[in-house]
Design a protein around this motif. Structure first.
Motif, PDB file in Angstrom:
ATOM      1  N   VAL A  21       3.878   2.362  15.537  1.00 44.86           N
ATOM      2  CA  VAL A  21       4.503   2.563  14.223  1.00 44.86           C
ATOM      3  C   VAL A  21       4.462   1.268  13.421  1.00 44.86           C
ATOM      4  CG1 VAL A  21       6.691   3.049  13.051  1.00 44.86           C
ATOM      5  CG2 VAL A  21       5.932   4.517  14.922  1.00 44.86           C
ATOM      6  N   ALA A  22       4.800   0.149  14.048  1.00 49.20           N
ATOM      7  CA  ALA A  22       4.788  -1.144  13.357  1.00 49.20           C
ATOM      8  C   ALA A  22       3.369  -1.504  12.912  1.00 49.20           C
ATOM      9  CB  ALA A  22       5.362  -2.233  14.258  1.00 49.20           C
ATOM     10  N   GLY A  23       2.407  -1.300  13.787  1.00 52.96           N
ATOM     11  CA  GLY A  23       1.009  -1.574  13.435  1.00 52.96           C
ATOM     12  C   GLY A  23       0.523  -0.700  12.294  1.00 52.96           C
ATOM     13  N   SER A  24       0.915   0.568  12.310  1.00 50.88           N
ATOM     14  CA  SER A  24       0.534   1.473  11.223  1.00 50.88           C
ATOM     15  C   SER A  24       1.155   1.036   9.909  1.00 50.88           C
ATOM     16  CB  SER A  24       0.967   2.907  11.551  1.00 50.88           C
ATOM     17  OG  SER A  24       0.293   3.373  12.695  1.00 50.88           O
ATOM     18  N   ALA A  25       2.422   0.634   9.938  1.00 45.57           N
ATOM     19  CA  ALA A  25       3.105   0.181   8.719  1.00 45.57           C
ATOM     20  C   ALA A  25       2.431  -1.059   8.151  1.00 45.57           C
ATOM     21  CB  ALA A  25       4.575  -0.081   9.006  1.00 45.57           C
ATOM     22  N   VAL A  26       2.056  -1.987   9.002  1.00 45.94           N
ATOM     23  CA  VAL A  26       1.380  -3.204   8.549  1.00 45.94           C
ATOM     24  C   VAL A  26       0.024  -2.853   7.942  1.00 45.94           C
ATOM     25  CG1 VAL A  26       0.262  -5.337   9.348  1.00 45.94           C
ATOM     26  CG2 VAL A  26       2.581  -4.781  10.102  1.00 45.94           C
ATOM     27  N   THR A  27      -0.721  -1.954   8.568  1.00 46.03           N
ATOM     28  CA  THR A  27      -2.023  -1.533   8.047  1.00 46.03           C
ATOM     29  C   THR A  27      -1.884  -0.892   6.677  1.00 46.03           C
ATOM     30  OG1 THR A  27      -2.872  -1.210  10.288  1.00 46.03           O
ATOM     31  CG2 THR A  27      -4.040  -0.091   8.513  1.00 46.03           C
ATOM     32  N   VAL A  28      -0.924   0.000   6.528  1.00 39.79           N
ATOM     33  CA  VAL A  28      -0.697   0.658   5.237  1.00 39.79           C
ATOM     34  C   VAL A  28      -0.338  -0.375   4.174  1.00 39.79           C
ATOM     35  CG1 VAL A  28       0.865   2.220   3.994  1.00 39.79           C
ATOM     36  CG2 VAL A  28      -0.114   2.918   6.180  1.00 39.79           C
ATOM     37  N   GLN A  29       0.529  -1.313   4.492  1.00 39.38           N
ATOM     38  CA  GLN A  29       0.939  -2.341   3.528  1.00 39.38           C
ATOM     39  C   GLN A  29      -0.243  -3.212   3.128  1.00 39.38           C
ATOM     40  OE1 GLN A  29       4.014  -2.661   2.088  1.00 39.38           O
ATOM     41  NE2 GLN A  29       3.034  -4.146   0.788  1.00 39.38           N
ATOM     42  N   LEU A  30      -1.070  -3.608   4.079  1.00 42.40           N
ATOM     43  CA  LEU A  30      -2.230  -4.440   3.763  1.00 42.40           C
ATOM     44  C   LEU A  30      -3.210  -3.705   2.859  1.00 42.40           C
ATOM     45  CD1 LEU A  30      -2.884  -6.199   7.195  1.00 42.40           C
ATOM     46  CD2 LEU A  30      -2.014  -7.247   5.088  1.00 42.40           C
ATOM     47  N   ARG A  31      -3.456  -2.439   3.156  1.00 45.11           N
ATOM     48  CA  ARG A  31      -4.370  -1.654   2.314  1.00 45.11           C
ATOM     49  C   ARG A  31      -3.797  -1.452   0.922  1.00 45.11           C
ATOM     50  NH1 ARG A  31      -7.615   2.872   5.746  1.00 45.11           N
ATOM     51  NH2 ARG A  31      -8.582   1.392   7.178  1.00 45.11           N
ATOM     52  N   PHE A  32      -2.505  -1.219   0.830  1.00 41.60           N
ATOM     53  CA  PHE A  32      -1.851  -1.052  -0.464  1.00 41.60           C
ATOM     54  C   PHE A  32      -1.987  -2.333  -1.287  1.00 41.60           C
ATOM     55  CE2 PHE A  32       1.942  -1.202  -3.203  1.00 41.60           C
ATOM     56  CZ  PHE A  32       1.742  -0.036  -3.928  1.00 41.60           C
ATOM     57  N   ASN A  33      -1.751  -3.482  -0.657  1.00 41.81           N
ATOM     58  CA  ASN A  33      -1.881  -4.758  -1.359  1.00 41.81           C
ATOM     59  C   ASN A  33      -3.323  -5.011  -1.803  1.00 41.81           C
ATOM     60  OD1 ASN A  33       0.831  -5.294  -1.143  1.00 41.81           O
ATOM     61  ND2 ASN A  33       0.621  -6.594   0.651  1.00 41.81           N
ATOM     62  N   GLN A  34      -4.290  -4.610  -0.986  1.00 46.27           N
ATOM     63  CA  GLN A  34      -5.691  -4.757  -1.365  1.00 46.27           C
ATOM     64  C   GLN A  34      -5.987  -3.914  -2.602  1.00 46.27           C
ATOM     65  OE1 GLN A  34      -7.727  -3.600   2.238  1.00 46.27           O
ATOM     66  NE2 GLN A  34      -8.427  -5.695   2.593  1.00 46.27           N
ATOM     67  N   GLU A  35      -5.479  -2.696  -2.630  1.00 45.51           N
ATOM     68  CA  GLU A  35      -5.690  -1.815  -3.775  1.00 45.51           C
ATOM     69  C   GLU A  35      -5.067  -2.391  -5.033  1.00 45.51           C
ATOM     70  OE1 GLU A  35      -7.359   1.143  -4.542  1.00 45.51           O
ATOM     71  OE2 GLU A  35      -8.368   0.624  -2.680  1.00 45.51           O
ATOM     72  N   LEU A  36      -3.875  -2.957  -4.910  1.00 40.34           N
ATOM     73  CA  LEU A  36      -3.198  -3.522  -6.081  1.00 40.34           C
ATOM     74  C   LEU A  36      -3.953  -4.702  -6.661  1.00 40.34           C
ATOM     75  CD1 LEU A  36       0.615  -3.453  -5.240  1.00 40.34           C
ATOM     76  CD2 LEU A  36      -0.644  -2.018  -6.837  1.00 40.34           C
ATOM     77  N   SER A  37      -4.621  -5.474  -5.825  1.00 35.76           N
ATOM     78  CA  SER A  37      -5.314  -6.664  -6.311  1.00 35.76           C
ATOM     79  C   SER A  37      -6.760  -6.391  -6.702  1.00 35.76           C
ATOM     80  CB  SER A  37      -5.244  -7.777  -5.268  1.00 35.76           C
ATOM     81  OG  SER A  37      -5.898  -7.385  -4.093  1.00 35.76           O
ATOM     82  N   LYS A  38      -7.239  -5.182  -6.471  1.00 41.78           N
ATOM     83  CA  LYS A  38      -8.613  -4.841  -6.830  1.00 41.78           C
ATOM     84  C   LYS A  38      -8.768  -4.872  -8.350  1.00 41.78           C
ATOM     85  CE  LYS A  38     -10.596  -1.384  -4.656  1.00 41.78           C
ATOM     86  NZ  LYS A  38     -11.032  -0.019  -4.285  1.00 41.78           N
ATOM     87  N   THR A  39      -9.893  -5.380  -8.831  1.00 48.32           N
ATOM     88  CA  THR A  39     -10.143  -5.401 -10.267  1.00 48.32           C
ATOM     89  C   THR A  39     -11.297  -4.457 -10.604  1.00 48.32           C
ATOM     90  OG1 THR A  39     -11.598  -7.319 -10.078  1.00 48.32           O
ATOM     91  CG2 THR A  39      -9.285  -7.747 -10.573  1.00 48.32           C
ATOM     92  N   TYR A  40     -11.271  -3.990 -11.840  1.00 47.00           N
ATOM     93  CA  TYR A  40     -12.249  -3.011 -12.303  1.00 47.00           C
ATOM     94  C   TYR A  40     -12.876  -3.511 -13.595  1.00 47.00           C
ATOM     95  CZ  TYR A  40      -9.715  -0.021  -9.075  1.00 47.00           C
ATOM     96  OH  TYR A  40      -9.124   0.493  -7.958  1.00 47.00           O
ATOM     97  N   LYS A  41     -14.053  -3.032 -13.871  1.00 53.18           N
ATOM     98  CA  LYS A  41     -14.740  -3.384 -15.108  1.00 53.18           C
ATOM     99  C   LYS A  41     -15.043  -2.088 -15.851  1.00 53.18           C
ATOM    100  CE  LYS A  41     -18.181  -6.606 -16.682  1.00 53.18           C
ATOM    101  NZ  LYS A  41     -17.410  -7.065 -17.791  1.00 53.18           N
ATOM    102  N   ALA A  42     -14.735  -2.064 -17.131  1.00 54.71           N
ATOM    103  CA  ALA A  42     -15.033  -0.902 -17.959  1.00 54.71           C
ATOM    104  C   ALA A  42     -16.372  -1.109 -18.642  1.00 54.71           C
ATOM    105  CB  ALA A  42     -13.942  -0.704 -19.008  1.00 54.71           C
ATOM    106  N   LYS A  43     -17.009  -0.017 -19.026  1.00 52.72           N
ATOM    107  CA  LYS A  43     -18.253  -0.163 -19.769  1.00 52.72           C
ATOM    108  C   LYS A  43     -17.945  -0.841 -21.098  1.00 52.72           C
ATOM    109  CE  LYS A  43     -18.205   4.367 -21.987  1.00 52.72           C
ATOM    110  NZ  LYS A  43     -18.929   5.590 -22.221  1.00 52.72           N
ATOM    111  N   ASP A  44     -18.913  -1.580 -21.598  1.00 54.66           N
ATOM    112  CA  ASP A  44     -18.729  -2.297 -22.856  1.00 54.66           C
ATOM    113  C   ASP A  44     -18.669  -1.313 -24.020  1.00 54.66           C
ATOM    114  OD1 ASP A  44     -18.692  -4.794 -21.675  1.00 54.66           O
ATOM    115  OD2 ASP A  44     -20.859  -5.047 -21.831  1.00 54.66           O
ATOM    116  N   PHE A  45     -17.794  -1.580 -24.943  1.00 53.40           N
ATOM    117  CA  PHE A  45     -17.688  -0.787 -26.157  1.00 53.40           C
ATOM    118  C   PHE A  45     -17.104  -1.668 -27.242  1.00 53.40           C
ATOM    119  CE2 PHE A  45     -13.731  -0.387 -23.898  1.00 53.40           C
ATOM    120  CZ  PHE A  45     -12.748  -0.423 -24.883  1.00 53.40           C
ATOM    121  N   SER A  46     -17.293  -1.264 -28.481  1.00 51.44           N
ATOM    122  CA  SER A  46     -16.768  -2.045 -29.600  1.00 51.44           C
ATOM    123  C   SER A  46     -15.825  -1.171 -30.410  1.00 51.44           C
ATOM    124  CB  SER A  46     -17.911  -2.522 -30.496  1.00 51.44           C
ATOM    125  OG  SER A  46     -17.378  -3.157 -31.637  1.00 51.44           O
ATOM    126  N   ILE A  47     -14.731  -1.761 -30.827  1.00 53.60           N
ATOM    127  CA  ILE A  47     -13.778  -1.006 -31.652  1.00 53.60           C
ATOM    128  C   ILE A  47     -13.617  -1.643 -33.030  1.00 53.60           C
ATOM    129  CG2 ILE A  47     -12.490  -0.118 -29.683  1.00 53.60           C
ATOM    130  CD1 ILE A  47     -10.332  -2.237 -30.429  1.00 53.60           C
TER     131      ILE A  47
END
Length: 135
Positions: A21-47
């Protein structure tokens, strides 16, 4: 099987389960933190063309009519309580007044609305950007 062996087996099973259970909780937390820090790029557009000929009344109407804007950001744009749950906490809409996003460029605001991407590149998790991609 005597009592000592049975007790020893039970302790091992409980400890093994606790470690799992402890190992699973740590794994879930690490993956969640990785997702939060992931960055994305949008296609270029002009407004720039839209900004130059901006229609304030149309913007107000879209803000008031489209599902989610007023509900999440509030009538005064300072953010509203979206959900409050004792088990998971509270979720508030972002403050999108000039005080909240005043340092953002028009392009960064448009990217957040259309694609749900913060100016830092992180995901705006609860932004319903799929509704606004055509704007």
């Amino acid at each position: 099987m005597n009592k000592n062996k049975a007790l020893s087996l039970l302790v091992k099973l409980v400890l093994g389960l606790a470690l799992f259970v402890a190992g699973s909780a740590v794994t879930v937390q690490l993956r969640f933190n990785q997702e939060l820090s992931k960055t994305y790029k949008a296609k270029d557009f002009s407004i720039q063309d839209q900004v130059k000929k901006g229609n304030l009344e149309l913007g107000k109407r879209i803000y008031m009519v489209r599902n989610g804007c007023v509900d999440c950001h509030g009538a005064d744009l300072s953010g509203a309580l979206i959900m409050e749950n004792g088990a998971i906490g509270s979720i508030h809409g972002a403050n999108i007044t000039p005080y909240g996003i005043g340092s953002w460029s028009d392009q960064e605001v448009a990217r957040a609305i259309r694609y749900g991407i913060h100016k830092s590149g992180r995901s705006l998790r609860f932004m319903p950007s799929f509704d606004f991609q055509g704007l």
